[in-house]
Design an enzyme around this catalytic site. Structure first.
Site, PDB file in Angstrom:
ATOM      1  N   ASP A 205      23.730  15.789  53.110  1.00 44.65           N
ATOM      2  CA  ASP A 205      24.166  16.447  51.880  1.00 44.65           C
ATOM      3  C   ASP A 205      24.919  17.758  52.066  1.00 44.65           C
ATOM      4  O   ASP A 205      26.009  17.940  51.538  1.00 44.65           O
ATOM      5  CB  ASP A 205      22.961  16.716  50.977  1.00 44.65           C
ATOM      6  CG  ASP A 205      22.141  15.475  50.684  1.00 44.65           C
ATOM      7  OD1 ASP A 205      22.402  14.419  51.275  1.00 44.65           O
ATOM      8  OD2 ASP A 205      21.225  15.564  49.857  1.00 44.65           O
TER       9      ASP A 205
ATOM     10  N   GLU B 193      10.255  15.849  57.961  1.00 49.26           N
ATOM     11  CA  GLU B 193      11.586  15.374  57.584  1.00 49.26           C
ATOM     12  C   GLU B 193      12.596  15.677  58.683  1.00 49.26           C
ATOM     13  O   GLU B 193      13.426  14.837  59.044  1.00 49.26           O
ATOM     14  CB  GLU B 193      12.006  16.038  56.270  1.00 49.26           C
ATOM     15  CG  GLU B 193      13.319  15.564  55.707  1.00 49.26           C
ATOM     16  CD  GLU B 193      13.640  16.206  54.355  1.00 49.26           C
ATOM     17  OE1 GLU B 193      14.624  15.779  53.731  1.00 49.26           O
ATOM     18  OE2 GLU B 193      12.905  17.131  53.925  1.00 49.26           O
TER      19      GLU B 193
END
Length: 488
Positions: A229, A459
């Site tokens: 992103d 993550e």
């Protein structure tokens, strides 16, 4: 080990940034912390040379102990994130089904229960739009912990309750692997045959909607589509997107993760500007392509698509589901030529391009190594890429950083601007082995092992300290442990 519910090791670097702990069960917390309590003393006892460069690290007793504990933790993480037919990436932070997350998670699920792995892919592909696009998020159940939700996207009945953009098409890669490694061959063949037409329709959509000029490389029109992103690769192109008069909004992600680990407000304003513009265009594929102020050639998307085309071609033969393979062969042939235009000789790396200016995007990112995964690099280019990767690994404690650590835009803890992601490490490792760079692949695998051993199931990870960051008890990290790192 007694202590708070967490997925962090009991001791972290002084440079760590505190953030809200993930919502996990006491059982999973205890397993992860027990795993770490064994791993940290063992790591301290080993020399740095042994830790990072041992070519047979999977053979020792430490690995055997670590493997058993890690696999138990990862299985329980995937079980806790299972929402009944689909898996969320992490509780609270990501409460829906994400496209490439689910495709990668299916690889881990296959190590537990093959039928459940196929269900994951089937559930994802059931959200396919009429035009063939598979959305990047499927909003199966209402949630107040994520923004922007389905009410913001306002997707039409194609079906409803999805986003209006896509993500890198990993699914065909997963389907091939599940079929190749299946114990239940009848189930696998039936599911592969069921999914093949949907996969083919999705790939056709990419070339029709995102490469209408037939260049061989597809466009991405929103940073969220890339999966990376806030990569610094997008800074220049995204900065040219004017911020519209968008409605006020409250970001939910900052209630779960420290702001220093997430994209900044100026980026979010532009993400939402693009979203509202796409919605106003009713997600018309031609209008989106020609009218978006952000249109790039993303290496991650194109490399995964190329590898997925290679696997789709294999599936066509294995399932008998496609009698005319010329269309798929045409895609791969055009892409093989077009990828050469993305190689930066001076940098020794592939780069993304801004399609609206025709120029390379300046930041060097980990996506630049993925042409090895796709198999599109010549021997000479692969050698240059391997040298560049070696330099990156020398510059950090743990690789692979998501941005060149010498780049002024490098941020060790901010999402895709520096942290290490195990899914990228897996793809790059596979690519290195494909080109014969086994020792370098082993180095990437060893670093990945150290990150999980000392940092937990997160993550992503800080490449300087090894600290786990972002979402805790993270599904695709757990899946990579099951399907790759601890798969022997």
């Amino acid at each position: 080990m007694a202590g708070p519910v967490r997925c962090l090791p009991p001791v972290v670097e002084a440079t760590s940034i505190p953030h809200a702990p993930p919502v996990i069960s006491k059982e999973v917390s205890e397993i992860v912390n027990n795993m770490l309590s064994v791993a940290i003393p063992a790591a301290a006892a080993a020399s740095a040379q042994d830790q990072r460069f041992a070519s047979q690290f999977r053979c020792g007793p430490e690995f055997t102990t670590m493997k058993a504990q890690a696999l138990e933790a990862c299985r329980k993480i995937l079980a806790e994130n299972d929402q009944g037919g689909y898996t969320i990436p992490a509780k609270g932070l990501y409460p829906y089904q994400w496209n490439w997350d689910s495709a990668l998670v299916s690889l881990g699920l296959a190590e537990m229960e093959e039928e459940r792995a196929w269900e994951e892919l089937d559930r994802l592909m059931s959200a396919q739009w009429e035009d063939g696009m598979v959305p990047h998020i499927v909003f199966h159940k209402p949630s107040s912990t994520y923004f922007p939700g389905p009410e913001i996207w306002g997707s039409p009945d194609k079906p409803r309750n999805t986003t209006g953009i896509t993500q890198p098409p990993v699914a065909a890669i997963s389907v091939r692997r599940l079929l190749e490694e299946a114990k239940d061959k009848a189930l696998a063949l039936a599911m592969a045959r069921k999914l093949f037409p949907k996969l083919l329709a999705w790939h056709r959509w990419f070339y029709r909607a995102r490469d209408p000029e037939g260049t061989g490389l597809v466009a991405t029109i929103h940073p969220w589509e890339t999966g990376m992103d806030n990569s610094p690769a997008w800074d220049e192109a995204l900065a040219r997107v004017p911020i519209d008069d968008i409605p006020p909004y409250v970001r939910r992600d900052l209630g779960h993760v420290d702001a220093k680990m997430r994209p900044q407000k100026a980026e979010y304003d532009r993400y939402l500007t693009l979203l509202y513009r796409f919605r106003a265009l009713d997600y018309d594929e031609a209008k989106l392509y020609y009218e978006t102020p952000f249109r790039v050639t993303d290496l991650c998307t194109n490399c995964i698509l190329h590898k997925a085309n290679e696997d789709l071609l294999w599936l066509a033969g294995a399932t008998g589901a496609c009698t005319d393979e010329s269309e798929i062969r045409g895609w791969t042939a055009r892409a093989n030529v077009a990828f050469d235009t993305l190689f930066d000789v001076e940098a020794g790396l592939y780069r993304c391009k801004d399609q609206l200016t025709g120029q390379f995007l300046p930041a060097a990112t980990s996506a630049g190594f993925l042409p090895l995964f796709a198999g599109v690099a010549s021997g000479e280019k692969a050698s240059a890429v391997a040298r560049t990767l070696g330099r990156w690994l020398d510059d950090v404690a743990y690789g692979i950083p998501s941005c060149d650590p010498r780049d002024p835009q490098f941020e060790a803890l901010r999402y895709w601007r520096g942290p290490v992601w195990l899914i990228v490490n897996w793809m790059v490792s596979e690519g290195l082995k494909r080109y014969g760079y086994g020792e370098l692949a082993q180095r990437v695998e060893r670093d990945s092992y150290e990150l999980v051993k000392n940092g937990g199931i997160f993550e992503y990870y800080c490449p300087l300290t090894g600290m786990g960051a972002g979402g805790g008890c993270f599904s695709w990290t757990a899946a990579m442990c099951l399907a790759w790192l601890f798969k022997t």
